[in-house]
Design a protein around this motif. Sequence first.
Motif, PDB file in Angstrom:
ATOM      1  N   UNK A   1       0.839  -1.197   0.000  1.00 24.15           N
ATOM      2  CA  UNK A   1       0.000   0.000   0.000  1.00 24.15           C
ATOM      3  C   UNK A   1       0.879   1.254   0.000  1.00 24.15           C
ATOM      4  N   UNK A   2       0.470   2.276  -0.730  1.00 21.97           N
ATOM      5  CA  UNK A   2       1.195   3.534  -0.757  1.00 21.97           C
ATOM      6  C   UNK A   2       0.792   4.410   0.422  1.00 21.97           C
ATOM      7  N   UNK A   3       1.781   4.888   1.148  1.00 20.06           N
ATOM      8  CA  UNK A   3       1.501   5.822   2.226  1.00 20.06           C
ATOM      9  C   UNK A   3       0.869   7.109   1.724  1.00 20.06           C
ATOM     10  N   UNK A   4       1.198   7.493   0.488  1.00 22.24           N
ATOM     11  CA  UNK A   4       0.593   8.699  -0.078  1.00 22.24           C
ATOM     12  C   UNK A   4      -0.906   8.498  -0.302  1.00 22.24           C
ATOM     13  N   UNK A   5      -1.293   7.295  -0.710  1.00 25.11           N
ATOM     14  CA  UNK A   5      -2.719   6.995  -0.850  1.00 25.11           C
ATOM     15  C   UNK A   5      -3.430   7.048   0.488  1.00 25.11           C
ATOM     16  N   UNK A   6      -2.785   6.535   1.522  1.00 26.12           N
ATOM     17  CA  UNK A   6      -3.353   6.586   2.874  1.00 26.12           C
ATOM     18  C   UNK A   6      -3.467   8.038   3.331  1.00 26.12           C
ATOM     19  N   UNK A   7      -2.443   8.844   3.065  1.00 28.15           N
ATOM     20  CA  UNK A   7      -2.480  10.261   3.437  1.00 28.15           C
ATOM     21  C   UNK A   7      -3.650  10.962   2.756  1.00 28.15           C
ATOM     22  N   UNK A   8      -3.894  10.655   1.481  1.00 22.57           N
ATOM     23  CA  UNK A   8      -5.041  11.234   0.771  1.00 22.57           C
ATOM     24  C   UNK A   8      -6.352  10.851   1.451  1.00 22.57           C
ATOM     25  N   UNK A   9      -6.498   9.575   1.781  1.00 27.14           N
ATOM     26  CA  UNK A   9      -7.730   9.107   2.446  1.00 27.14           C
ATOM     27  C   UNK A   9      -7.923   9.807   3.782  1.00 27.14           C
ATOM     28  N   UNK A  10      -6.851   9.907   4.551  1.00 27.37           N
ATOM     29  CA  UNK A  10      -6.952  10.540   5.871  1.00 27.37           C
ATOM     30  C   UNK A  10      -7.315  12.009   5.749  1.00 27.37           C
ATOM     31  N   UNK A  11      -6.713  12.695   4.809  1.00 30.94           N
ATOM     32  CA  UNK A  11      -6.997  14.132   4.680  1.00 30.94           C
ATOM     33  C   UNK A  11      -8.428  14.383   4.215  1.00 30.94           C
ATOM     34  N   UNK A  12      -8.996  13.466   3.443  1.00 30.47           N
ATOM     35  CA  UNK A  12     -10.388  13.618   2.992  1.00 30.47           C
ATOM     36  C   UNK A  12     -11.387  13.301   4.102  1.00 30.47           C
ATOM     37  N   UNK A  13     -11.018  12.424   5.019  1.00 35.03           N
ATOM     38  CA  UNK A  13     -11.981  11.987   6.027  1.00 35.03           C
ATOM     39  C   UNK A  13     -11.793  12.641   7.393  1.00 35.03           C
ATOM     40  N   UNK A  14     -10.676  13.338   7.600  1.00 33.68           N
ATOM     41  CA  UNK A  14     -10.397  13.881   8.931  1.00 33.68           C
ATOM     42  C   UNK A  14      -9.972  15.338   8.857  1.00 33.68           C
ATOM     43  N   UNK A  15     -10.847  16.183   8.412  1.00 37.66           N
ATOM     44  CA  UNK A  15     -10.653  17.614   8.243  1.00 37.66           C
ATOM     45  C   UNK A  15      -9.403  18.278   8.759  1.00 37.66           C
ATOM     46  N   UNK A  16      -9.269  18.479  10.043  1.00 38.13           N
ATOM     47  CA  UNK A  16      -8.173  19.263  10.625  1.00 38.13           C
ATOM     48  C   UNK A  16      -6.890  18.473  10.865  1.00 38.13           C
ATOM     49  N   UNK A  17      -6.860  17.225  10.501  1.00 39.96           N
ATOM     50  CA  UNK A  17      -5.699  16.373  10.740  1.00 39.96           C
ATOM     51  C   UNK A  17      -4.504  16.833   9.916  1.00 39.96           C
ATOM     52  N   UNK A  18      -3.363  16.983  10.557  1.00 36.78           N
ATOM     53  CA  UNK A  18      -2.105  17.252   9.845  1.00 36.78           C
ATOM     54  C   UNK A  18      -1.426  15.903   9.589  1.00 36.78           C
ATOM     55  N   UNK A  19      -0.992  15.689   8.360  1.00 36.04           N
ATOM     56  CA  UNK A  19      -0.314  14.450   7.996  1.00 36.04           C
ATOM     57  C   UNK A  19       1.154  14.760   7.725  1.00 36.04           C
TER      58      UNK A  19
END
Length: 117
Positions: A60-78
């Motif tokens: 799995x690509x960490x960049x793909x995970x970062x995209x998912x997290x940023x779309x689902x967790x508004x204020x989260x800094x990755x």
Amino acid sequence: MALRCVVVDDSEQFLRAAARLLGRQGIDVVGIAQHGGEAVDRVARLRPDVALVDIDLGEESGFGVADRLSRTAGQLAVIMISGHGGADFEEVLANSPAVGFLDKSDLSADGIRRLLR
């Protein structure tokens, strides 16, 4: 109030070591995950301030995970992390939702706080 963090990496040994290190330095590691599905779940339930996401999560690509997290967790800094130098990923990092990159060998509470400023 301590900075709340989730660490995402496919290495259980790294997850344990990072949680201990950051905990000693004043970062509250509220969760760990070994793949994207776990990361999304942990972030949704635990609502951390920051997620440290390994660039290479096995298949799995960490960049793909970062995209998912940023779309689902508004204020989260990755923040992306890797054992490989950030120069190898400059272009992809620039086009990702990540606020920055830390080499795993440089992982520290100060490094995280510096990227969040």
